[in-house]
Design a protein around this motif. Structure first.
Motif, short mmCIF file in Angstrom:
data_model
loop_
_atom_site.label_atom_id
_atom_site.label_comp_id
_atom_site.label_asym_id
_atom_site.label_seq_id
_atom_site.Cartn_x
_atom_site.Cartn_y
_atom_site.Cartn_z
N ALA A 120 0.80 -1.22 0.00
CA ALA A 120 0.00 0.00 0.00
C ALA A 120 0.83 1.27 0.00
N PHE A 150 -7.25 -1.20 -2.50
CA PHE A 150 -6.91 -2.30 -3.39
C PHE A 150 -8.16 -2.71 -4.15
N GLU A 154 -6.96 -8.46 -6.26
CA GLU A 154 -5.93 -8.03 -7.21
C GLU A 154 -4.60 -8.76 -7.02
N LEU A 158 -4.30 -10.58 -1.34
CA LEU A 158 -5.66 -10.07 -1.15
C LEU A 158 -6.68 -11.19 -1.26
#
Length: 286
Positions: A120, A150, A154, A158
């Motif tokens: 991130a 997000f 993806e 995740l």
């Protein structure tokens, strides 16, 4: 109030449960009284839940509140110490019925927390909130953090976390928004607010077209700030400390303050705070 285990919920029993609850007697105490009168525990639990839920729905209709929706819910009926999340066991640390708040441990590993922050960090920007007046987004002075979203699924990381959340909360993956990561520096905060979209705002109908109302929130803590940064619930004077790997879940069956889900991110006093938030919708989020 003697009853056989097979007895249906009579008007007298319904009135008794409602009367006792109105005096402040808790649901567990009601269930205990019923079991001592001959009810099987599982039948008593179902009767109390059915009567009180129906009574609350009736009161809500009388007050003109929005109808209640189905919400995500961990499997806590038998007060388990641990929950099966598929690829790991999640610890139940605390459970509150009204508002529905559940504190969970071991939701994320240390490595997963670090990987989310690393993924991130390059994409962080000043946090924005949904603008229910327009249906768009806006910078809000009440939220002094940096953040990013997000896309759902993806990456392998995740996908793994989303599958875990879906199993833990018994809610479809496709009904979740993409995971949001937020970074709070010293002094940063998010003042108390609700996560549902206000039905009275003109932009809400366009927001709801993407998956209906939000009905649940899972806040996962990615690090351990030394001081401050707790998640607060002002209506019940509750503050959840941010502990890496832990998460706090809360649900709201209708978009109304009666859910008592007013909450905020307390100012960070020392260090920094990283969290990942998963919002859950009524229907598939597109």
């Amino acid at each position: 109030m003697a009853a056989s285990p097979a007895q249906p919920i009579t008007p007298e029993l319904r009135a008794w449960i409602i009367e006792q609850a109105a005096t402040g007697i808790s649901a567990p105490a009601l269930i205990d009284a019923m079991t001592h009168s001959g009810w099987r525990e599982e039948v008593a639990v179902d009767a109390v839940e059915q009567v009180l839920r129906g009574h609350l729905d009736q009161l809500a209709r009388q007050q003109g509140l929005p109808p209640a929706a189905a919400v995500p819910e961990p499997a806590l009926d038998e007060s388990p110490r641990w929950l099966d999340a598929g690829d790991r066991q999640v610890e139940v640390l605390m459970s509150l019925a009204n508002p529905r708040v559940v504190l969970l441990g071991n939701v994320l590993s240390q490595q997963e927390c670090e990987a989310l922050i690393a993924a991130a960090r390059p994409r962080m920007a000043r946090s924005r909130t949904v603008a229910t007046a327009t249906g768009g987004e806006e910078v809000n002075d009440d939220r002094t953090s940096d953040g990013m979203f997000f896309q759902r699924g993806e990456s392998e990381l995740l996908q793994r976390i989303e599958q875990r959340i879906a199993r833990l909360l018994h809610w479809p993956i496709e009904n979740g928004e993409g995971l949001q990561v937020l970074h709070y520096r010293p002094g940063a905060e998010y003042k108390p607010h609700y996560d549902y979209f206000d039905p009275a705002e003109p932009g809400t109908p366009s927001i709801l077209r993407r998956g209906g109302q939000r009905v649940g929130t899972l806040v996962m803590y990615l690090n351990d700030p030394p001081k401050g940064g707790g998640t607060t619930f002002p209506d019940v004077f509750l503050e959840v400390a941010p502990v890496r790997g832990n998460a706090v879940f809360f649900s709201y069956e209708r978009p109304h303050p009666s859910t008592r889900t007013l909450h905020g991110g307390a100012p960070v006093i020392e260090g920094e705070k990283w969290i990942a938030t998963k919002w859950l919708r009524e229907r598939e989020f597109t």
